[in-house]
Write a protein that holds these residues in place. Sequence first.
Motif, PDB file in Angstrom:
ATOM      1  N   ASP A  49      -1.775  -3.536   2.089  1.00 48.40           N
ATOM      2  CA  ASP A  49      -0.794  -3.196   1.063  1.00 48.40           C
ATOM      3  C   ASP A  49      -1.465  -2.742  -0.229  1.00 48.40           C
ATOM      4  OD1 ASP A  49       1.828  -3.010  -0.100  1.00 48.40           O
ATOM      5  OD2 ASP A  49       1.435  -4.928  -1.087  1.00 48.40           O
ATOM      6  N   LEU A  50      -2.396  -3.543  -0.731  1.00 53.39           N
ATOM      7  CA  LEU A  50      -3.060  -3.200  -1.994  1.00 53.39           C
ATOM      8  C   LEU A  50      -3.948  -1.972  -1.849  1.00 53.39           C
ATOM      9  CD1 LEU A  50      -3.886  -6.767  -3.342  1.00 53.39           C
ATOM     10  CD2 LEU A  50      -2.350  -5.079  -4.392  1.00 53.39           C
ATOM     11  N   ALA A  53      -1.575  -4.574 -10.536  1.00 49.06           N
ATOM     12  CA  ALA A  53      -2.134  -5.646 -11.367  1.00 49.06           C
ATOM     13  C   ALA A  53      -1.314  -6.927 -11.267  1.00 49.06           C
ATOM     14  CB  ALA A  53      -2.232  -5.186 -12.826  1.00 49.06           C
ATOM     15  N   VAL A  54      -0.001  -6.807 -11.272  1.00 57.29           N
ATOM     16  CA  VAL A  54       0.862  -7.993 -11.147  1.00 57.29           C
ATOM     17  C   VAL A  54       0.635  -8.665  -9.789  1.00 57.29           C
ATOM     18  CG1 VAL A  54       3.267  -8.751 -10.947  1.00 57.29           C
ATOM     19  CG2 VAL A  54       2.593  -7.195 -12.800  1.00 57.29           C
ATOM     20  N   GLN A  55       0.572  -7.866  -8.743  1.00 59.69           N
ATOM     21  CA  GLN A  55       0.342  -8.412  -7.404  1.00 59.69           C
ATOM     22  C   GLN A  55      -1.011  -9.127  -7.344  1.00 59.69           C
ATOM     23  OE1 GLN A  55       1.112  -5.537  -4.320  1.00 59.69           O
ATOM     24  NE2 GLN A  55       0.525  -6.927  -2.682  1.00 59.69           N
ATOM     25  N   VAL A  56      -2.021  -8.565  -7.992  1.00 62.37           N
ATOM     26  CA  VAL A  56      -3.346  -9.181  -8.007  1.00 62.37           C
ATOM     27  C   VAL A  56      -3.316 -10.499  -8.789  1.00 62.37           C
ATOM     28  CG1 VAL A  56      -5.702  -8.924  -8.917  1.00 62.37           C
ATOM     29  CG2 VAL A  56      -4.662  -7.089  -7.582  1.00 62.37           C
ATOM     30  N   TYR A  57      -2.623 -10.527  -9.913  1.00 59.98           N
ATOM     31  CA  TYR A  57      -2.519 -11.771 -10.676  1.00 59.98           C
ATOM     32  C   TYR A  57      -1.879 -12.872  -9.835  1.00 59.98           C
ATOM     33  CZ  TYR A  57      -4.447 -11.215 -15.285  1.00 59.98           C
ATOM     34  OH  TYR A  57      -5.325 -11.109 -16.326  1.00 59.98           O
ATOM     35  N   ILE A  58      -0.838 -12.531  -9.117  1.00 59.21           N
ATOM     36  CA  ILE A  58      -0.175 -13.518  -8.255  1.00 59.21           C
ATOM     37  C   ILE A  58      -1.123 -13.955  -7.129  1.00 59.21           C
ATOM     38  CG2 ILE A  58       1.718 -13.842  -6.601  1.00 59.21           C
ATOM     39  CD1 ILE A  58       3.366 -11.926  -8.503  1.00 59.21           C
ATOM     40  N   LYS A  82       3.249   2.925 -13.614  1.00 62.83           N
ATOM     41  CA  LYS A  82       4.092   1.928 -12.943  1.00 62.83           C
ATOM     42  C   LYS A  82       3.416   1.398 -11.675  1.00 62.83           C
ATOM     43  CE  LYS A  82       8.342   3.951 -14.735  1.00 62.83           C
ATOM     44  NZ  LYS A  82       9.533   4.744 -14.418  1.00 62.83           N
ATOM     45  N   ILE A  83       2.778   2.278 -10.916  1.00 59.54           N
ATOM     46  CA  ILE A  83       2.052   1.854  -9.712  1.00 59.54           C
ATOM     47  C   ILE A  83       0.906   0.923 -10.104  1.00 59.54           C
ATOM     48  CG2 ILE A  83       0.573   2.629  -7.801  1.00 59.54           C
ATOM     49  CD1 ILE A  83       2.246   5.269  -7.834  1.00 59.54           C
ATOM     50  N   ALA A  84       0.163   1.301 -11.133  1.00 64.55           N
ATOM     51  CA  ALA A  84      -0.979   0.500 -11.573  1.00 64.55           C
ATOM     52  C   ALA A  84      -0.545  -0.881 -12.055  1.00 64.55           C
ATOM     53  CB  ALA A  84      -1.745   1.234 -12.671  1.00 64.55           C
TER      54      ALA A  84
END
Length: 128
Positions: free
Chosen positions: A99-100, A20-25, A14-16
């Motif tokens: 954050d990341l 990944a979603v945050q990076v895509y955005i 779930k963390i990973a």
Amino acid sequence: MPKIDKFEDLEIWKIAVAIAVQVYILCDSEPLKSDWGMKDQIRRAACSMSDNIAEGFEYNNNPDFIRFLNYAKGSSGEFRNKLTILISAGKIEQSTFDDLYSKSLEFSGKTKTLIAYLKEFEANKKKK
């Protein structure tokens, strides 16, 4: 540790995925939007963390899962390296980096703990 029936129940997965979603955005905005090389590389590193968890889990045996967890942990290191390059080059904000980076460290630490647990479990199985 209770038995996990699917990788989607694992906290590290779930963390990973959240990373990944945050990076895509992040990659949908400038300056990364037009930096095709780095955008591709950081997305791949971010996605590789959850991909390796999913793949390793589906082999349905601890030795393979441990191997893929190590790959996932390695991808976390690669990801943090890319973040460091991006912040040093002024391509991302400090708050985004912080954050990341912290999420990646959390992922790496929890993955290390799971690897140690599974290794101990396997060692105890061999003793019996």
